[in-house]
Design an enzyme around this catalytic site. Structure first.
Site, PDB file in Angstrom:
ATOM      1  N   ASP A 198     -21.051  21.365 -17.739  1.00  0.00           N
ATOM      2  CA  ASP A 198     -19.883  21.097 -18.591  1.00  0.00           C
ATOM      3  C   ASP A 198     -20.420  20.824 -19.990  1.00  0.00           C
ATOM      4  O   ASP A 198     -21.640  20.905 -20.234  1.00  0.00           O
ATOM      5  CB  ASP A 198     -19.059  19.902 -18.067  1.00  0.00           C
ATOM      6  CG  ASP A 198     -17.581  19.984 -18.485  1.00  0.00           C
ATOM      7  OD1 ASP A 198     -17.307  19.849 -19.696  1.00  0.00           O
ATOM      8  OD2 ASP A 198     -16.725  20.214 -17.624  1.00  0.00           O
ATOM      9  N   HIS A 222      -7.226  28.164 -15.458  1.00  0.00           N
ATOM     10  CA  HIS A 222      -5.835  27.926 -15.883  1.00  0.00           C
ATOM     11  C   HIS A 222      -5.749  27.315 -17.291  1.00  0.00           C
ATOM     12  O   HIS A 222      -4.689  27.296 -17.886  1.00  0.00           O
ATOM     13  CB  HIS A 222      -5.062  27.106 -14.835  1.00  0.00           C
ATOM     14  CG  HIS A 222      -5.364  25.633 -14.820  1.00  0.00           C
ATOM     15  ND1 HIS A 222      -4.543  24.710 -14.220  1.00  0.00           N
ATOM     16  CD2 HIS A 222      -6.399  24.920 -15.335  1.00  0.00           C
ATOM     17  CE1 HIS A 222      -5.048  23.503 -14.356  1.00  0.00           C
ATOM     18  NE2 HIS A 222      -6.172  23.602 -15.024  1.00  0.00           N
ATOM     19  N   ARG A 237     -13.242  25.025 -10.565  1.00  0.00           N
ATOM     20  CA  ARG A 237     -11.962  24.460 -10.122  1.00  0.00           C
ATOM     21  C   ARG A 237     -11.123  24.114 -11.346  1.00  0.00           C
ATOM     22  O   ARG A 237     -11.588  23.399 -12.244  1.00  0.00           O
ATOM     23  CB  ARG A 237     -12.154  23.195  -9.288  1.00  0.00           C
ATOM     24  CG  ARG A 237     -10.774  22.629  -8.890  1.00  0.00           C
ATOM     25  CD  ARG A 237     -10.843  21.349  -8.147  1.00  0.00           C
ATOM     26  NE  ARG A 237     -11.235  20.239  -8.986  1.00  0.00           N
ATOM     27  CZ  ARG A 237     -11.192  18.960  -8.594  1.00  0.00           C
ATOM     28  NH1 ARG A 237     -10.787  18.677  -7.379  1.00  0.00           N
ATOM     29  NH2 ARG A 237     -11.571  18.001  -9.403  1.00  0.00           N
ATOM     30  N   GLY A 252     -17.469  21.876 -14.576  1.00  0.00           N
ATOM     31  CA  GLY A 252     -17.252  20.995 -13.422  1.00  0.00           C
ATOM     32  C   GLY A 252     -16.846  19.582 -13.764  1.00  0.00           C
ATOM     33  O   GLY A 252     -16.690  18.763 -12.859  1.00  0.00           O
TER      34      GLY A 252
END
Ligand SMILES: C[S@@+](CC[C@H](N)C(=O)[O-])C[C@H]1O[C@@H](n2cnc3c(N)ncnc32)[C@H](O)[C@@H]1O
Length: 453
Positions: free
Chosen positions: A292, A344, A340, A270
């Site tokens: 994190d 990717h 979020r 996050g």
């Protein structure tokens, strides 16, 4: 009547959209912001209709240029894109926008050069390159001022502090941090995309690894001595990247209200927790854990919450937790695990490892939400999708939507061998890790909801 030519159709899209835009502003009693004035948030900044109209204008104008211009001129415009990166990187690094902030009518390049301590003749050339592309304004020969575009690069600290304190230089300045990150690590690595794709080197994770001759991931590299300031800059850039997306994507992307009081929501990878901040502000009945790497949650993470909502931490409503998503997930049976812009960053096999850890920790009613961009084809998608834009625009609105997503996609390749994915690719990833696709809320960032059954 015969169909209009592509040129006439594009001009028509621009004309009708400009009219709609100007009338939206005049209804607010405002004029459309001038390119010559520094940026300031206006009443229609987050208006979805205005944003959609603007995108049509940008897509049509860009396609109009590509249509009318001689092809070789277009290629000669695109190929030297690295000079844009280098010029933006330079002015951001040496603090030119900050020098011009206090000189609204402009400053002679000799005076700018003296303050930023570089050669005036060379700086003038970089400034003119940028002013020619609407970043800064050349007010009179060799006199430059900030404009709407360059003003977003102004950092948050006084010039003298920016010159002496490299570590915190970008903190609080998201525009400058994004430019710094892209034009430093990004620009250095980008030429190696050619070698990486052409030669498929076995021992390099990504072009970044070829450029910096390292086996470390970008995340580990940020933790190496001397790179801490870059890690801090990246965390700032991520906050800014997030601000690009309206908070409704997160607050409306899932029915948070349906969760019972005190249900646990885990923000996996996050960063400082900017998405959690948006959701927790709207749904205070839930408990949030932002996970994190230790470096991220311990420093910028703590600072982020102390500045915005210290009571969220002191009350226990929000917990910051150092955790690597490559280790077993310590929070079992959470109501929601969300990520979020995390998947990717990673290639397929790594995404599978991350999602399997979440699946192993999940309970029967746990949900997984992935907030990520969906890669749109530049042509109509035979599998369906949103209604196409007016002809002859590209299905992904070219530079206006597809431009950003395809650029981030190459950036993910550049740093991590990661990628932006299509809806189908996400569904396949879920299926491979025990997560059943339930729904997608499309938007600039899609919210993909998965369940365990
Ligand atoms: C692209 S950023 C997205 C951050 C955040 N989700 C957001 O949207 O603001 C990816 C994040 O993954 C974190 N990360 C990288 N490796 C990680 C790991 N092994 N475990 C947990 N987080 C990690 C990075 O520190 C970074 O904050």
């Amino acid at each position: 009547m015969s169909n209009p030519s592509p040129l006439t159709a594009l001009v028509g899209i621009i004309a009708s959209s400009v009219q709609a835009l100007e009338s939206a502003y005049s209804q607010q009693g405002a004029a459309f912001p001038s390119l010559d004035e520094p940026y300031s948030p206006g009443p229609l900044n987050n208006d979805a209709t205005v944003a959609a109209t603007t995108r049509l204008i940008v897509a049509a104008a860009h396609q109009l240029i590509a249509t009318v211009r001689e092809p070789l001129e277009t290629i000669h415009d695109y190929a030297p894109g690295m000079y844009m990166s280098a010029s933006l990187g330079l002015v951001t690094d040496i603090n030119v926008p900050e020098v011009l902030k206090d000189a609204p009518t402009g400053l002679h390049v000799d005076a700018i050069a003296e303050k930023v301590e570089v050669d005036s003749g060379k700086l003038a050339r970089v400034m003119r390159y940028l002013a020619t592309r609407h970043v800064f304004k050349e007010v009179s020969p060799d006199v430059f001022a900030n404009n709407r575009v360059s003003s977003v690069l102004v950092k948050a600290h006084p010039l003298e502090e920016l010159k002496t304190n490299k570590v915190t230089k970008y903190v609080g300045a998201t525009g400058a941090a994004i430019v710094g990150h892209i034009t430093d690590e990004g620009l250095t690595s980008a030429p190696f995309i050619i070698d990486y794709i052409r030669d498929s080197p076995k021992d390099a994770l990504a072009p970044f690894n070829l450029a910096y001759k390292t086996k470390a991931t970008l995340w580990d590299w940020y933790e190496e001595p001397g790179n801490e300031w870059r890690g801090l800059r990246f965390a700032t850039a991520m906050t800014g990247g997030g601000e690009r997306f309206p908070p409704t994507i997160f607050t409306e992307g899932f029915d948070w209200k349906s969760l019972k009081e005190g249900s646990i929501v885990v923000d996996v990878g996050g960063s400082v927790g900017s998405v959690t901040f948006a959701i927790a502000s709207a749904f205070p009945h839930l408990k949030y854990i932002v996970q994190d790497l230790a470096k991220v949650v311990d420093d910028p993470g703590q600072k982020f919450w102390q500045e915005r909502s210290p009571q969220s931490i002191s009350s226990g409503a929000v917990t910051l937790q150092a955790h690597s998503f490559f280790d077993p997930q310590p929070v079992k049976n959470a109501a929601v695990y969300f990520m979020r812009l995390v998947l990717h960053d990673w290639p397929e096999d790594t995404c599978i490892a991350i999602l399997k850890h979440l699946r192993a920790a999940a309970g029967p009613s746990s949900k997984l939400i992935i907030f990520d961009m969906l890669m749109p084809y530049a042509c109509p998608d035979p599998a369906g999708g949103p209604p196409p834009p007016p002809a002859p625009l590209l299905a992904n609105l070219g530079i206006a939507i597809g431009g950003f997503i395809t650029a981030v996609d190459l950036q993910m390749l550049n740093f991590f061998n990661g990628q932006e994915r299509t809806l189908k690719q996400f569904i396949t990833l879920g299926a491979a890790t025990g997560w059943k696709f339930e729904a997608v809320n499309p938007g600039p960032l899609a919210a993909l909801v998965f369940s365990t059954v």
